[in-house]
Design an enzyme around this catalytic site. Structure first.
Site, PDB file in Angstrom:
ATOM      1  N   SER A 129      -9.825   1.769   2.694  1.00  0.00           N
ATOM      2  CA  SER A 129      -8.924   2.493   1.838  1.00  0.00           C
ATOM      3  C   SER A 129      -7.886   1.622   1.121  1.00  0.00           C
ATOM      4  CB  SER A 129      -8.192   3.560   2.650  1.00  0.00           C
ATOM      5  OG  SER A 129      -7.338   2.974   3.593  1.00  0.00           O
ATOM      6  N   LYS A 182       0.851  -1.195   0.000  1.00  0.00           N
ATOM      7  CA  LYS A 182       0.000   0.000   0.000  1.00  0.00           C
ATOM      8  C   LYS A 182       0.886   1.243   0.000  1.00  0.00           C
ATOM      9  CE  LYS A 182      -3.989   1.960   2.507  1.00  0.00           C
ATOM     10  NZ  LYS A 182      -4.876   1.805   3.669  1.00  0.00           N
ATOM     11  N   SER A 209     -10.058  -0.437   6.930  1.00  0.00           N
ATOM     12  CA  SER A 209      -9.415  -0.254   5.625  1.00  0.00           C
ATOM     13  C   SER A 209      -8.676  -1.463   5.054  1.00  0.00           C
ATOM     14  CB  SER A 209      -8.449   0.925   5.671  1.00  0.00           C
ATOM     15  OG  SER A 209      -9.153   2.135   5.559  1.00  0.00           O
TER      16      SER A 209
END
Lengths: 105, 486
Positions: free
Chosen positions: B153, B78, B177
């Site tokens: 997210s 990420k 997330s």
């Protein structure tokens, strides 16, 4: 005009307050964003009001969810980033320093 | 079978027996990324050259008899976890050209274990969002249906795993997330206990809630990655100095004697989709059928969790994001000669609207006269939520619930209604407030063919109990074997 312009006196946050808070956070907002944010944030704050239904008299606030309290270490110089590497991402730099616009006139 | 379809443990076995090389595996993953990226949009940066160089080193290590469970395994990270010399943007214009001078603790661990880093994947800007639509860089589509959001997210991580654009991934979870995108993309995701994994080098959103965790193709891989990234780090003062068990050893244990708690409040929550509810009920039945015992538990403060969270998280964010000032790194409006003007202009140009909205909410909640009414009140409710969980875990080992109230929604559907987006986090964000671990495992599909996830939550540092339940459930079902058609 949007629904947010009705019943302004009952709003939790006004456009003026949005501008004030944005100023505290060093953000510039255009007219359209001010109106939109006021309406959206007002909705959110109104929802957040359900917290007032909870009796919290004598309840200690939590800022850290697990059992650790403090993490101390010795005050000793350790390996650290090379100055040039630390400055590598700076938008402006000079002689090993960050450059900022003039602060004192 | 294509090499890019392999799980971590399958690839490891083939690498160990020298049936494949890491270079072949990495090349296969990079080719896959090239072919499906235009449709999925998972990657912000593909690090093809360095990945192949890392694969070559991994092959040399393997030839020399040095192999860990991650040697030569291509992973996607990420884009808010710092990778030395590899651009880390947080999907924000304000950090679009930021190249970290150091590795996050977890990246150091992965590199030491010989893993290959394929690239950096998309997310909501600074991890603020539940759909990845708030990325300042690009849109990511759900591999199961490209018209739908991948969740967020960590949407890039979940989409990359689901679309076989990596073998495994790391994400971060502040209010769901990791778990919610894992659920929406039909993969396994775990948010560890707060303090289990070091946050050193994780760009901060809400420091008392953030935690790094794995997104993987199955539960075994989740255990393997958890082994690799967990553990104490002096560089993170909230890291907990506790021994980490070998999570893979719990895969073999059965469910006899395990007590499953079903929070009664969760069924009464508004907006719970009928198909999600059905899939979760079926999952509970399956787990009971495997020998676990079900008990009803109560989490009476559930309905206040979203409100408490959306005071605490934006408050912490408004403080954390004060560092983006156009001086030390990132974007700067060079046309301004006044310092304050430069701050304002830089931040206004650099942050997207969701980030600005949360900074304003947080600044408001912390501002003079409002602190007690909002931040202090929310922090007290947080204490009550923690006590709810403590009580619940006295009568059960893990809790089961949905991950998200609905399957993935269509891109654009909730863009103008932030409150509706926030309310969809109801099942996941309590775990962050309480610091407890939670995971998502695939447990069904909607009639439209979109994945549904089951959430398993455990008490502090009880990840192994969750992994055990998740693995037994996975082996009794075949949801994890289904792949999206791309």
């Amino acid at each position: 005009m949007g629904a947010g312009d009705q019943g302004i006196e009952e709003m939790k946050i006004t456009k003026k307050e949005v501008v004030h808070v944005a100023n505290l956070a060093r953000l510039d907002l255009d007219e359209e964003s001010i109106g939109k944010f006021a309406e959206q944030i007002d909705n959110i704050l109104e929802y957040i009001d359900i917290l007032n239904r909870v009796e919290t008299e004598g309840v200690a606030p939590t800022s850290h969810a697990i059992f650790l309290t403090n993490a101390f270490r010795e005050d000793k110089v350790k390996e650290h980033l090379d100055r040039n590497k630390a400055l590598a991402n700076a938008p402006e730099k000079e002689d090993g320093n960050f450059v900022v616009p003039k602060v004192i006139g | 079978m294509n090499l890019y379809e392999l799980t971590i443990h399958e690839a490891h076995n083939l690498l160990k027996s020298r049936e494949i090389s890491s270079q072949e595996l990495t090349k296969s993953v990079l080719d896959r990324v090239e072919s499906v990226e235009p449709r999925v949009g998972a990657y912000i940066t593909v690090a093809g050259e360095t990945a192949m160089a890392q694969a070559e080193l991994a092959d040399k290590a393997i030839a020399g008899g040095n192999i860990t469970h991650l040697t030569g395994i291509p992973l996607a990270i990420k884009d808010l976890i710092c990778t030395k010399d590899l651009r880390t943007t947080c999907a924000s214009k304000i950090l679009e050209n930021f190249v970290p001078p150091y590795d996050a603790f977890v990246i150091k661990k992965l590199k030491k274990a010989g893993a290959v880093i394929v690239g950096k994947v998309n997310m909501d800007e600074f991890a603020m969002g539940s759909s990845t639509e708030h990325s300042g860089i690009k849109l990511t589509n759900n591999p199961w249906d490209l018209a739908y959001i991948p969740g967020g997210s960590s949407g890039g991580s979940a989409a990359a795993v689901a679309a076989d654009m990596c073998i495994g991934s790391l994400g971060s979870d502040t209010g769901g997330s990791i778990r919610q995108p894992a659920s929406h993309c039909g993969v396994v995701g775990m948010k560890p206990t707060y303090g289990r994994v070091s946050r050193f080098g994780l760009v901060a959103f809400a420091s008392s809630l953030d935690q790094i965790g794995p997104l993987t193709k199955d539960v075994t891989d989740c255990a393997v990655l958890m082994n690799a990234i967990s553990g104490y780090d002096a560089g993170d003062s909230t890291s907990v100095p506790m021994d980490v068990p070998d999570y893979t050893t719990f895969l073999k244990e059965g469910l006899k004697g395990v007590k499953i708690g079903i929070p009664k409040e969760y069924n009464a929550l508004p907006g719970l989709d009928a198909e999600v509810s059905e899939a979760v009920k079926n999952a509970v039945k399956t787990i009971e059928g495997l020998g676990a015992e079900c008990v009803e538990v109560s989490l009476p403060h559930t309905e206040y969790a979203v409100a408490a969270y959306y005071v605490i998280a934006p408050s912490e964010a408004s403080s954390n994001l004060a560092r983006y000032d156009g001086v030390k790194y990132g974007l700067r409006d060079k046309g301004k000669n006044d310092l304050i003007e430069m701050y304002r202009s830089t931040r206004s140009m650099g942050f997207g609207s969701e980030v600005k909205r949360r900074i304003i909410i947080g600044t408001y909640c912390l501002s003079a006269g409002y602190y007690d009414a909002y931040y202090r009140k929310a922090s007290q409710v947080r204490t009550l939520i923690i006590e709810d969980f403590k009580r619940a875990f006295k009568s059960c080992d893990v809790l089961l619930s949905p991950v998200a109230p609905t399957p993935a929604f269509k891109t654009g559907e909730r863009a103008e209604d932030p409150l509706k987006m926030y309310l969809s986090d109801i099942f996941t964000l309590s775990a962050n407030l309480a610091g407890i671990p939670g995971m998502s495992v695939p447990c069904g599909f909607s009639t439209q063919g979109l994945p549904i996830g089951l959430q398993i939550m455990g008490n502090h540092f009880n990840e192994e109990k969750m992994i055990k339940v998740a693995y037994n459930f996975e082996q009794a079902t075949d949801f994890h074997n289904k792949k999206p058609k791309l």
